[in-house]
Structures are given as structure tokens and as C-alpha cells.
Design a protein around this motif. Structure first.
Motif, PDB file in Angstrom:
ATOM      1  N   PRO A  46      -5.519 -10.151  -0.382  1.00  9.27           N
ATOM      2  CA  PRO A  46      -4.864  -9.074  -0.434  1.00  9.27           C
ATOM      3  C   PRO A  46      -3.300  -8.994  -0.231  1.00  9.27           C
ATOM      4  O   PRO A  46      -2.671  -7.908  -0.476  1.00  9.27           O
ATOM      5  N   LEU A  47      -2.917  -9.838   0.542  1.00  5.11           N
ATOM      6  CA  LEU A  47      -1.353  -9.849   0.743  1.00  5.11           C
ATOM      7  C   LEU A  47      -1.313  -9.002   1.919  1.00  5.11           C
ATOM      8  O   LEU A  47      -1.747  -7.978   1.873  1.00  5.11           O
ATOM      9  N   HIS A  53     -10.210  -0.340   4.650  1.00  2.00           N
ATOM     10  CA  HIS A  53      -8.949  -0.144   3.744  1.00  2.00           C
ATOM     11  C   HIS A  53      -9.680  -0.145   2.372  1.00  2.00           C
ATOM     12  O   HIS A  53      -9.566  -0.748   1.529  1.00  2.00           O
ATOM     13  N   ARG A  99      -1.946   5.520   7.169  1.00  2.00           N
ATOM     14  CA  ARG A  99      -2.403   4.361   7.761  1.00  2.00           C
ATOM     15  C   ARG A  99      -2.167   4.374   9.237  1.00  2.00           C
ATOM     16  O   ARG A  99      -0.976   5.044   9.649  1.00  2.00           O
ATOM     17  N   THR A 114       0.934  -1.255  -0.088  1.00  2.00           N
ATOM     18  CA  THR A 114      -0.006   0.139  -0.126  1.00  2.00           C
ATOM     19  C   THR A 114       0.911   1.292  -0.046  1.00  2.00           C
ATOM     20  O   THR A 114       0.453   2.244  -1.035  1.00  2.00           O
TER      21      THR A 114
HETATM   22  N1   CP Z   1      -2.624  -5.330   1.215  1.00  2.00           N
HETATM   23  C1   CP Z   1      -2.028  -4.537   1.854  1.00  2.00           C
HETATM   24  O1   CP Z   1      -2.201  -3.637   2.764  1.00  2.00           O
HETATM   25  O2   CP Z   1      -0.490  -4.731   2.119  1.00  2.00           O
HETATM   26  P1   CP Z   1       0.505  -3.966   2.794  1.00  2.00           P
HETATM   27  O3   CP Z   1       0.102  -4.553   4.495  1.00  2.00           O
HETATM   28  O4   CP Z   1       1.657  -4.789   2.500  1.00  2.00           O
HETATM   29  O5   CP Z   1       0.178  -2.680   2.605  1.00  2.00           O
END
Ligand code: CP
Length: 337
Positions: free
Chosen positions: A273-274, A135, A107, A58
Motif C-alpha cells: 500500500p506504501l 482504510h 483520516r 491518500t
Molecule cells: N497508502 C497510504 O495510505 O499512504 P499514505 O499514508 O501516504 O496516505
């Protein structure tokens, strides 16, 4: 919604027409994201990219998206490196940072924190994840990916069947994605989780109120059957009081080649989403599916750049000007797409 100058804090801001507009603009960003062309439409603009919680895709994809539009990025990557640790309020931080930036992405581990910050900000603020709450940009890139994957199978989003698997209580991506999908018609949601980690009741109620079918189950094998999309999530260890508590659920629901072949319809799109948790005791999405043509996880991450470029262009009101400063790139770009 009116995009220019707006904060993007929650998917509840969007109507279906807004989503389609973002997707149209994202389509137009493809040559720039793929380095066939470049644009300087945001030359001189500064993004404040403020991450007070860990992130890889992100943070970097928002930064890349802004750079690809010609803007510059200033980053905060750790709450310990910020004056929030000295007791400064989110309000003061928001007011200060908005004097340094044209737009802010943030974030933070607390639900509602980005909205609180945005109330002090003099520039638009995007929510890049506020604790377990929402998100929105991830939901948009996920739905954009779903649309592309289904189009390639001669299908649309209306009427699709999606299974969401894992920690649905703490997973902000599934909270935002399910609400965004609910703007479409006659969706069947199969929500597969331990009963302690079920999707929040208010979200389930809202999906049913919008006349979608919702099935909640702990039976993964049965739940995987007859879906167009299977969307897996990680146990969100950082939201539990202790690691031991998270360990109770870790590894309970796993998808691998054998389970996919046995229970999923052929061509079921596999999403996540990883980050996926690839440690042996978790492994909710096995590496043995890495070469599977229906594995869309890296198409999701690529699409994130397009969607985030579109959000910047719409919010800073430059969608009609992107072409004016566009030209071919002059470096080696033979690769990868
Ligand atoms: N999908 C996602 O929010 O990944 P990150 O935590 O790596 O930003």
C-alpha cells in the motif's frame, strides 16, 4: 448500496455488485486522470480534506481526484493546527466542517473516529484511515489493481491465491482488503506475520465463515509459494507503545529479487500500500525489485486517483454528467502513462 449522499466508512458497506460498479466508473475516469480530457462536473463543489495523521498519497490523490472533476479542495494537515487540540469534540468539528464543504475526507489516529465525526456531518464523509481499523478507499484501489493485473494474465479474482505479509495486526489496509476480497469466491489467504502481529481473529473467522481458505504462518519462504499476489506491509511503528517494541519486528520479513526468484511463482504480482519503509533495518520491499514488471506498487498509486474519482462521482451523483462538461486539454501532456 445507494451511493448518492452516503458516507463511506467501512468495506462492510459493500456488496460485490457495488464494488464492480465503482470499478466500472473508475474505468471511465481514465482519460481524465491521464489528462487526455478535462471535466468541470464538480465546478463550485468543495472537498474538506481533513488529515489528522501523516499521509502522502491518500491526501494528495483524494485532492487531485476532486480537482480533476472540477472541484476545489480545502485541507487540514496536522492535528496541532486544528481546534481538536483545544478540546473540541469530533462531533462539533464534524458539524462545523460540514457547513463549509460538500463532502469530507478524513483520516484520524483513533479507530472509530471517522464514524463518530460522520454522525455530526451534514455531508458525506469518507474514511481515509481511522487508526488501525480500516482504510476502505485503499482496499478498493488495491482490489481494482488486483483485477487489472490478473486480467492481463487471463485470470479473475475468484479462486486467486494471495499472501499478506508483515504487521497484519495494526495494518488497516490488510484489514479492509481481506474483507473486501472475501466478497469473491474460493480465495486462499496466506497470512504471514510474527505471531504477535497476526490478523485480528474476528477477521480470520469471517474469512473462514465465507468459505475461504486461510493459512496463518511465520514461515515466509514457504508462505510465498504458489500465490498470484504477494501484498507486503510495513511494521506500523506509530501503533506501538515505543519504537523499541516496533524494532523487535522490523526487518523480519523482506522481499527482494533473490527471495522472489527463489520462492515466488514467476509473474507473482508484488503489491504494497506504501509507504514502504526503505531504511536499512526495515526494507520490507527492496529497491532491487523496482524495475520488475510484476511490481505493481506504482500502478496501485495511479489507480488510486481513478477509484477516488469514481467514489466522488457516485456519492455526489454526477456519473451521468461527467461527459457533458468534458473537453480536450490544451496543455502539454506527453508523458508517463
Ligand atoms: N497508502 C497510504 O495510505 O499512504 P499514505 O499514508 O501516504 O496516505
Amino acid at each position: 448500496m445507494q451511493f448518492p449522499g452516503s458516507h463511506i466508512l467501512s468495506v462492510s458497506q459493500f456488496e460485490r455488485t457495488d464494488v464492480e460498479k465503482i470499478f466500472d466508473v473508475a474505468d471511465g475516469m481514465r482519460p481524465f486522470a491521464h489528462r487526455e480530457r478535462m471535466t468541470k462536473v464538480l465546478d463550485g463543489a468543495i472537498l474538506g480534506n481533513m488529515f489528522f495523521e501523516p499521509s502522502t498519497r491518500t491526501r494528495v490523490s483524494f485532492g487531485c481526484a476532486f480537482n480533476l472533476l472540477g472541484g476545489e479542495v480545502r485541507e487540514t494537515t496536522d492535528i496541532k493546527a486544528s481546534s481538536l487540540t483545544k478540546g473540541e469534540s469530533l462531533y462539533d468539528t464534524g458539524r462545523v466542517m460540514s457547513g463549509y464543504s460538500d463532502i469530507i475526507v478524513m483520516r484520524h489516529p483513533q479507530a472509530g473516529s471517522v464514524a463518530e465525526f460522520s454522525r455530526a456531518s451534514r455531508v458525506p464523509v469518507f474514511n481515509a484511515g481511522d487508526g488501525p481499523n480500516e482504510h476502505p478507499s485503499q482496499a478498493l484501489l488495491d482490489l481494482y489493481t488486483i483485477k487489472k493485473e490478473l486480467v492481463s494474465r487471463d485470470q479473475g479474482i475468484d479462486g486467486m491465491h494471495i499472501a499478506m505479509v508483515g504487521d497484519l495486526k495494526h495494518g488497516r489496509t490488510v484489514h479492509s482488503l481481506s474483507q473486501l476480497i472475501s466478497l469473491y469466491k474460493k480465495i486462499r489467504f496466506t497470512l504471514i506475520s510474527p505471531k504477535e502481529l497476526r490478523m485480528p481473529e474476528d477477521i480470520v473467522e469471517e474469512l473462514r465463515k465465507r468459505e475461504h481458505q486461510v493459512v496463518e504462518t511465520e514461515d515466509m519462504e514457504h508462505g510465498l509459494e504458489a500465490n498470484d499476489i504477494v501484498y507486503l506491509t510495513r511494521i506500523q511503528e506509530e501503533r506501538f507503545a515505543t519504537k523499541l517494541e516496533a524494532d523487535i519486528y522490523r526487518g523480519r520479513f523482506r522481499l527482494n529479487q533473490a527471495i522472489y526468484t527463489r520462492y515466488c511463482r514467476p509473474n507473482t504480482v508484488i503489491m504494497h500500500p506504501l509507504p514502504r519503509d526503505s531504511r536499512d533495518d526495515a526494507n520490507e520491499l527492496d529497491n532491487d525489485l523496482n524495475q520488475h514488471p510484476s511490481l505493481a506498487i506504482f500502478r496501485q498509486t495511479d489507480n488510486g486517483v481513478l477509484v477516488r474519482m469514481a467514489l466522488f462521482a457516485l456519492t455526489l451523483d454526477v456519473t451521468d454528467q461527467v461527459e457533458k462538461s468534458a473537453r480536450a486539454v490544451n496543455w502539454y501532456t506527453e508523458r508517463r502513462f
